[in-house]
Design a protein around this motif. Structure first.
Motif, PDB file in Angstrom:
ATOM      1  N   VAL A   1      -7.322  -7.837  -2.463  1.00 17.28           N
ATOM      2  CA  VAL A   1      -6.665  -7.381  -1.255  1.00 17.28           C
ATOM      3  C   VAL A   1      -6.769  -8.380  -0.117  1.00 17.28           C
ATOM      4  O   VAL A   1      -5.984  -8.348   0.805  1.00 17.28           O
TER       5      VAL A   1
ATOM      6  N   ASP B   1       0.246  -2.446   4.205  1.00 17.23           N
ATOM      7  CA  ASP B   1       1.221  -2.926   3.215  1.00 17.23           C
ATOM      8  C   ASP B   1       0.502  -3.736   2.154  1.00 17.23           C
ATOM      9  O   ASP B   1       0.395  -4.954   2.232  1.00 17.23           O
ATOM     10  N   TYR B   2      -0.034  -3.023   1.165  1.00 17.31           N
ATOM     11  CA  TYR B   2      -0.769  -3.670   0.077  1.00 17.31           C
ATOM     12  C   TYR B   2      -0.548  -2.919  -1.221  1.00 17.31           C
ATOM     13  O   TYR B   2      -0.561  -1.689  -1.243  1.00 17.31           O
ATOM     14  N   GLN B   3      -0.375  -3.658  -2.287  1.00 14.88           N
ATOM     15  CA  GLN B   3      -0.393  -3.100  -3.643  1.00 14.88           C
ATOM     16  C   GLN B   3      -1.015  -4.144  -4.562  1.00 14.88           C
ATOM     17  O   GLN B   3      -0.897  -5.346  -4.315  1.00 14.88           O
TER      18      GLN B   3
ATOM     19  N   GLY C   1      -1.394  -9.578  -6.960  1.00 15.24           N
ATOM     20  CA  GLY C   1      -1.570  -9.078  -5.608  1.00 15.24           C
ATOM     21  C   GLY C   1      -0.538  -9.476  -4.578  1.00 15.24           C
ATOM     22  O   GLY C   1       0.124 -10.503  -4.667  1.00 15.24           O
ATOM     23  N   TYR C   2      -0.429  -8.615  -3.576  1.00 11.96           N
ATOM     24  CA  TYR C   2       0.326  -8.896  -2.360  1.00 11.96           C
ATOM     25  C   TYR C   2      -0.236  -8.023  -1.243  1.00 11.96           C
ATOM     26  O   TYR C   2      -0.553  -6.857  -1.446  1.00 11.96           O
ATOM     27  N   ALA C   3      -0.380  -8.626  -0.065  1.00 13.64           N
ATOM     28  CA  ALA C   3      -0.726  -7.830   1.105  1.00 13.64           C
ATOM     29  C   ALA C   3      -0.170  -8.506   2.339  1.00 13.64           C
ATOM     30  O   ALA C   3      -0.229  -9.722   2.468  1.00 13.64           O
ATOM     31  N   ASN C   4       0.381  -7.713   3.232  1.00 13.55           N
ATOM     32  CA  ASN C   4       0.782  -8.220   4.530  1.00 13.55           C
ATOM     33  C   ASN C   4      -0.462  -8.248   5.413  1.00 13.55           C
ATOM     34  O   ASN C   4      -1.020  -7.197   5.725  1.00 13.55           O
TER      35      ASN C   4
ATOM     36  N   LEU D   1      -4.529  -2.801   7.784  1.00 11.59           N
ATOM     37  CA  LEU D   1      -3.540  -3.211   6.795  1.00 11.59           C
ATOM     38  C   LEU D   1      -2.932  -1.965   6.160  1.00 11.59           C
ATOM     39  O   LEU D   1      -3.656  -1.071   5.733  1.00 11.59           O
TER      40      LEU D   1
ATOM     41  N   LYS E   1      -3.151   0.795  -3.998  1.00 17.71           N
ATOM     42  CA  LYS E   1      -2.171   0.649  -2.927  1.00 17.71           C
ATOM     43  C   LYS E   1      -2.781   1.149  -1.622  1.00 17.71           C
ATOM     44  O   LYS E   1      -3.645   2.041  -1.628  1.00 17.71           O
ATOM     45  N   ALA E   2      -2.349   0.555  -0.520  1.00 17.76           N
ATOM     46  CA  ALA E   2      -2.824   0.995   0.787  1.00 17.76           C
ATOM     47  C   ALA E   2      -2.086   2.252   1.216  1.00 17.76           C
ATOM     48  O   ALA E   2      -0.900   2.420   0.936  1.00 17.76           O
TER      49      ALA E   2
END
Length: 214
Positions: free
Chosen positions: A11, A147-149, A168-171, A145, A130-131
């Motif tokens: 994350v 926006d995460y998955q 992963g991806y997170a803003n 945060l 996921k967030a």
């Protein structure tokens, strides 16, 4: 020892497993038996990544390491603290509150993670995360945060060998230069999988997994 998914790590600025790699997928790191791919899509300026490696360890021990929140802050890069808000080891559901310790002068981040543990018919174990936006009060000292998955997958290759993949991806929110973020996205999963190798090399017995993964 209390255990639960700490999500891991990925994350810190990481991934979206559901997103398919674009044509500009790049093998960014390939060393020490660890590979990290990065790519972008039209929706996300931040790099998405996939990282994978193999370990000489039972699959149970690799999964158990990811579930052991008591040890997470000792080896997971940038993990400040983590708290279990709810869990159901029979169903494989969990909710966590995490604080990420970002380097100065960046403000630390926090997030609420909803997750699911799944064991497939072929024995592969998946941890989906996921967030979510509610479930823990906002703290003015942190940037939240939302926006995460991300996913972890564990595939048994032998009695003492396991393939581990993380996506992963997170803003990261806030004012962080995109070039810094994308550099971080490449390095963080590599560092994490390296530290996993060190942890799994420590003497231990065969771990017992939660009921949902048995």
């Amino acid at each position: 020892m209390q255990k639960m998914i700490f999500l891991l790590c990925a994350v810190a600025l990481g991934a979206i497993a559901q997103a398919k790699p674009a044509e500009n997928t790049k093998l960014s790191i390939d060393k020490n038996n660890i590979k990290v791919w990065t790519y972008q899509n039209q929706q996300n300026p931040v790099f998405l990544y996939k990282a994978e490696t193999t370990y000489h360890a039972p699959i149970e021990n690799a999964v158990s390491l990811i579930l052991d929140i008591e040890q997470a802050v000792q080896w997971v890069p940038y993990m400040g603290s983590i708290k279990v808000l709810s869990r159901d080891d029979k169903k494989g559901d969990f909710t966590l509150y995490m604080v990420l310790d970002f380097p100065f002068p960046l403000k630390d981040r926090d997030l609420i993670v909803q997750g699911k543990m799944i064991k497939e018919a072929n024995g592969q174990i998946t941890i989906k995360n996921k967030a979510i936006q509610t479930g823990y009060p906002l703290n003015p000292n942190y940037v939240r945060l939302t926006d995460y998955q991300g996913d972890w997958t564990f595939q048994k290759l032998g009695n003492n060998q396991v393939k581990v993949s993380t996506y992963g991806y997170a803003n990261p929110e806030g004012s962080i230069p995109l070039t810094f973020v994308n550099m971080f996205v490449q390095q963080q999963p590599y560092q994490m999988l390296q530290k996993m190798k060190t942890e799994l090399a420590k003497p231990s017995g065969l771990a017992v997994l939660p009921e949902a993964l048995q």
